[in-house]
Scaffold this motif. Structure first.
Motif, PDB file in Angstrom:
ATOM      1  N   ALA A   1       0.862  -1.185   0.000  1.00 51.00           N
ATOM      2  CA  ALA A   1       0.000   0.000   0.000  1.00 51.00           C
ATOM      3  C   ALA A   1       0.901   1.239   0.000  1.00 51.00           C
ATOM      4  O   ALA A   1       2.035   1.178   0.476  1.00 51.00           O
ATOM      5  CB  ALA A   1      -0.890   0.006   1.243  1.00 51.00           C
ATOM      6  N   PRO A   2       0.416   2.375  -0.507  1.00 51.60           N
ATOM      7  CA  PRO A   2       1.217   3.599  -0.439  1.00 51.60           C
ATOM      8  C   PRO A   2       1.655   3.863   1.006  1.00 51.60           C
ATOM      9  O   PRO A   2       0.830   3.828   1.926  1.00 51.60           O
ATOM     10  CB  PRO A   2       0.273   4.678  -0.949  1.00 51.60           C
ATOM     11  N   ALA A   3       2.942   4.106   1.197  1.00 50.12           N
ATOM     12  CA  ALA A   3       3.483   4.273   2.548  1.00 50.12           C
ATOM     13  C   ALA A   3       2.816   5.416   3.302  1.00 50.12           C
ATOM     14  O   ALA A   3       2.584   5.318   4.508  1.00 50.12           O
ATOM     15  CB  ALA A   3       4.989   4.484   2.482  1.00 50.12           C
ATOM     16  N   GLY A   4       2.479   6.490   2.611  1.00 48.03           N
ATOM     17  CA  GLY A   4       1.829   7.629   3.258  1.00 48.03           C
ATOM     18  C   GLY A   4       0.463   7.328   3.820  1.00 48.03           C
ATOM     19  O   GLY A   4      -0.036   8.061   4.676  1.00 48.03           O
ATOM     20  N   ARG A   5      -0.149   6.255   3.373  1.00 44.29           N
ATOM     21  CA  ARG A   5      -1.478   5.866   3.866  1.00 44.29           C
ATOM     22  C   ARG A   5      -1.411   4.841   4.989  1.00 44.29           C
ATOM     23  O   ARG A   5      -2.448   4.493   5.554  1.00 44.29           O
ATOM     24  CB  ARG A   5      -2.321   5.300   2.721  1.00 44.29           C
ATOM     25  N   ARG A   6      -0.214   4.331   5.264  1.00 41.18           N
ATOM     26  CA  ARG A   6      -0.061   3.297   6.302  1.00 41.18           C
ATOM     27  C   ARG A   6       1.087   3.655   7.238  1.00 41.18           C
ATOM     28  O   ARG A   6       1.963   2.850   7.527  1.00 41.18           O
ATOM     29  CB  ARG A   6       0.191   1.924   5.658  1.00 41.18           C
ATOM     30  N   LEU A   7       1.098   4.873   7.732  1.00 44.94           N
ATOM     31  CA  LEU A   7       2.184   5.353   8.582  1.00 44.94           C
ATOM     32  C   LEU A   7       2.332   4.541   9.861  1.00 44.94           C
ATOM     33  O   LEU A   7       3.413   4.500  10.454  1.00 44.94           O
ATOM     34  CB  LEU A   7       2.000   6.835   8.898  1.00 44.94           C
ATOM     35  N   GLU A   8       1.270   3.874  10.295  1.00 46.04           N
ATOM     36  CA  GLU A   8       1.345   3.050  11.505  1.00 46.04           C
ATOM     37  C   GLU A   8       2.269   1.846  11.321  1.00 46.04           C
ATOM     38  O   GLU A   8       2.694   1.219  12.290  1.00 46.04           O
ATOM     39  CB  GLU A   8      -0.055   2.577  11.936  1.00 46.04           C
ATOM     40  N   LEU A   9       2.616   1.545  10.068  1.00 47.21           N
ATOM     41  CA  LEU A   9       3.524   0.436   9.781  1.00 47.21           C
ATOM     42  C   LEU A   9       4.985   0.886   9.712  1.00 47.21           C
ATOM     43  O   LEU A   9       5.860   0.100   9.362  1.00 47.21           O
ATOM     44  CB  LEU A   9       3.146  -0.241   8.462  1.00 47.21           C
ATOM     45  N   LEU A  10       5.251   2.147  10.034  1.00 47.98           N
ATOM     46  CA  LEU A  10       6.597   2.703   9.938  1.00 47.98           C
ATOM     47  C   LEU A  10       7.061   3.233  11.291  1.00 47.98           C
ATOM     48  O   LEU A  10       6.263   3.789  12.046  1.00 47.98           O
ATOM     49  CB  LEU A  10       6.618   3.857   8.927  1.00 47.98           C
ATOM     50  N   ALA A  11       8.362   3.083  11.583  1.00 51.58           N
ATOM     51  CA  ALA A  11       8.933   3.717  12.766  1.00 51.58           C
ATOM     52  C   ALA A  11       8.787   5.223  12.608  1.00 51.58           C
ATOM     53  O   ALA A  11       8.754   5.737  11.484  1.00 51.58           O
ATOM     54  CB  ALA A  11      10.400   3.317  12.916  1.00 51.58           C
ATOM     55  N   ALA A  12       8.713   5.940  13.707  1.00 56.56           N
ATOM     56  CA  ALA A  12       8.470   7.390  13.670  1.00 56.56           C
ATOM     57  C   ALA A  12       9.428   8.151  12.752  1.00 56.56           C
ATOM     58  O   ALA A  12       8.968   8.959  11.935  1.00 56.56           O
ATOM     59  CB  ALA A  12       8.498   7.961  15.088  1.00 56.56           C
ATOM     60  N   PRO A  13      10.759   7.914  12.827  1.00 60.14           N
ATOM     61  CA  PRO A  13      11.629   8.684  11.927  1.00 60.14           C
ATOM     62  C   PRO A  13      11.422   8.327  10.455  1.00 60.14           C
ATOM     63  O   PRO A  13      11.601   9.170   9.578  1.00 60.14           O
ATOM     64  CB  PRO A  13      13.050   8.338  12.383  1.00 60.14           C
ATOM     65  N   VAL A  14      11.010   7.105  10.183  1.00 63.26           N
ATOM     66  CA  VAL A  14      10.755   6.680   8.803  1.00 63.26           C
ATOM     67  C   VAL A  14       9.467   7.341   8.306  1.00 63.26           C
ATOM     68  O   VAL A  14       9.423   7.865   7.197  1.00 63.26           O
ATOM     69  CB  VAL A  14      10.665   5.141   8.699  1.00 63.26           C
ATOM     70  N   ALA A  15       8.441   7.346   9.140  1.00 58.32           N
ATOM     71  CA  ALA A  15       7.170   7.985   8.778  1.00 58.32           C
ATOM     72  C   ALA A  15       7.379   9.465   8.463  1.00 58.32           C
ATOM     73  O   ALA A  15       6.763  10.002   7.538  1.00 58.32           O
ATOM     74  CB  ALA A  15       6.151   7.811   9.900  1.00 58.32           C
ATOM     75  N   ALA A  16       8.287  10.118   9.198  1.00 52.92           N
ATOM     76  CA  ALA A  16       8.551  11.535   8.978  1.00 52.92           C
ATOM     77  C   ALA A  16       9.297  11.798   7.674  1.00 52.92           C
ATOM     78  O   ALA A  16       9.194  12.881   7.112  1.00 52.92           O
ATOM     79  CB  ALA A  16       9.345  12.103  10.151  1.00 52.92           C
ATOM     80  N   ALA A  17      10.037  10.798   7.177  1.00 53.57           N
ATOM     81  CA  ALA A  17      10.881  11.002   5.998  1.00 53.57           C
ATOM     82  C   ALA A  17      10.378  10.345   4.719  1.00 53.57           C
ATOM     83  O   ALA A  17      10.803  10.711   3.627  1.00 53.57           O
ATOM     84  CB  ALA A  17      12.298  10.493   6.287  1.00 53.57           C
ATOM     85  N   VAL A  18       9.484   9.392   4.819  1.00 54.59           N
ATOM     86  CA  VAL A  18       9.111   8.584   3.651  1.00 54.59           C
ATOM     87  C   VAL A  18       8.376   9.385   2.578  1.00 54.59           C
ATOM     88  O   VAL A  18       8.401   9.014   1.402  1.00 54.59           O
ATOM     89  CB  VAL A  18       8.308   7.335   4.072  1.00 54.59           C
ATOM     90  N   GLY A  19       7.779  10.487   2.940  1.00 52.51           N
ATOM     91  CA  GLY A  19       7.068  11.322   1.967  1.00 52.51           C
ATOM     92  C   GLY A  19       7.973  11.838   0.860  1.00 52.51           C
ATOM     93  O   GLY A  19       7.500  12.180  -0.220  1.00 52.51           O
ATOM     94  N   GLY A  20       9.267  11.867   1.115  1.00 52.84           N
ATOM     95  CA  GLY A  20      10.219  12.334   0.115  1.00 52.84           C
ATOM     96  C   GLY A  20      10.602  11.282  -0.906  1.00 52.84           C
ATOM     97  O   GLY A  20      11.385  11.561  -1.814  1.00 52.84           O
ATOM     98  N   ILE A  21      10.033  10.082  -0.796  1.00 58.86           N
ATOM     99  CA  ILE A  21      10.359   9.007  -1.733  1.00 58.86           C
ATOM    100  C   ILE A  21       9.126   8.684  -2.572  1.00 58.86           C
ATOM    101  O   ILE A  21       8.171   8.068  -2.083  1.00 58.86           O
ATOM    102  CB  ILE A  21      10.849   7.744  -1.003  1.00 58.86           C
ATOM    103  N   GLU A  22       9.160   9.108  -3.802  1.00 57.42           N
ATOM    104  CA  GLU A  22       8.033   8.872  -4.706  1.00 57.42           C
ATOM    105  C   GLU A  22       7.845   7.378  -4.949  1.00 57.42           C
ATOM    106  O   GLU A  22       8.801   6.657  -5.227  1.00 57.42           O
ATOM    107  CB  GLU A  22       8.279   9.578  -6.034  1.00 57.42           C
ATOM    108  N   GLY A  23       6.620   6.930  -4.813  1.00 63.99           N
ATOM    109  CA  GLY A  23       6.304   5.532  -5.079  1.00 63.99           C
ATOM    110  C   GLY A  23       6.581   4.579  -3.942  1.00 63.99           C
ATOM    111  O   GLY A  23       6.448   3.369  -4.100  1.00 63.99           O
ATOM    112  N   ALA A  24       6.950   5.079  -2.761  1.00 65.86           N
ATOM    113  CA  ALA A  24       7.227   4.200  -1.614  1.00 65.86           C
ATOM    114  C   ALA A  24       5.951   3.497  -1.181  1.00 65.86           C
ATOM    115  O   ALA A  24       4.895   4.110  -1.034  1.00 65.86           O
ATOM    116  CB  ALA A  24       7.806   5.003  -0.460  1.00 65.86           C
ATOM    117  N   ARG A  25       6.069   2.194  -1.011  1.00 63.62           N
ATOM    118  CA  ARG A  25       4.939   1.386  -0.551  1.00 63.62           C
ATOM    119  C   ARG A  25       5.383   0.565   0.656  1.00 63.62           C
ATOM    120  O   ARG A  25       6.566   0.302   0.831  1.00 63.62           O
ATOM    121  CB  ARG A  25       4.434   0.483  -1.667  1.00 63.62           C
ATOM    122  N   VAL A  26       4.422   0.161   1.461  1.00 63.21           N
ATOM    123  CA  VAL A  26       4.709  -0.603   2.672  1.00 63.21           C
ATOM    124  C   VAL A  26       3.745  -1.783   2.766  1.00 63.21           C
ATOM    125  O   VAL A  26       2.621  -1.712   2.250  1.00 63.21           O
ATOM    126  CB  VAL A  26       4.605   0.308   3.934  1.00 63.21           C
TER     127      VAL A  26
END
Length: 174
Positions: A8-33
């Motif tokens: 799923a798009p990483a920005g829609r599933r931030l609960e699956l990311l560690a806090a520092p990753v959630a804060a930075a993942v928006g800068g990666i186009e196409g990131a999925r989790v």
């Protein structure tokens, strides 16, 4: 091959990311989790269970070396099918006499990520991210999410765009 996971798009599933990753993942186009069983977070078990090819799995190896009394940390991104040249290329790049794998408690406390899930996305700004050049040729790679209970899928070339990233030939000769 990215396996049987429900990406799923990483920005829609931030609960699956560690806090520092959630804060930075928006800068990666196409990131999925995708969520995974945390007991299967280690590369070999993960790939076997979820049908993900070792050829698209990239490990984050955290290393540390000392110079002038200060510890220098780095994250090294290497294909799961290779081994990092820790005592050659990486040691020279960090300009230290000796480099070793960072102790687990240091790596987790300094990154805010879980051991076995550490990823270059969201690392401390002063940490070099050393990326093996072969990773950039892969259309998609599977990396950690900062947590053992999920994985990120990103374009291989995205690693070169991370803050403090340097692309090198990191693998030990065969």
């Amino acid at each position: 091959m990215t396996g049987t996971l429900d990406w799923a798009p990483a920005g829609r599933r931030l609960e699956l990311l560690a806090a520092p990753v959630a804060a930075a993942v928006g800068g990666i186009e196409g990131a999925r989790v995708a969520p995974i069983d945390p007991e299967l977070a280690d590369t070999a078990a993960f790939c076997a269970h979820y049908g993900v090819g070792l050829d698209v799995s990239v490990n984050c190896v955290v290393v540390a070396g000392r110079r002038d009394g200060a510890v220098r940390y780095a994250a090294c991104m290497v294909p799961a099918t290779g081994r990092a040249d820790v005592n050659g290329v990486i040691r020279r790049h960090l300009d230290v006499r000796k480099v070793s794998f960072a102790p687990m408690d240091e790596a987790t406390s300094l990154t805010g990520m879980e051991y076995g899930g550490i990823t270059p996305v969201g690392l401390p700004a002063d940490w070099p991210v050393l990326v093996d050049a072969s990773v950039l040729d892969l259309p998609e790679i599977v990396i950690g999410s900062g947590l053992r209970r999920s994985k990120l899928l990103v374009p291989g070339k995205a690693l070169a765009g991370l803050p403090s990233a340097t692309v090198l030939e990191l693998l030990r000769p065969a």
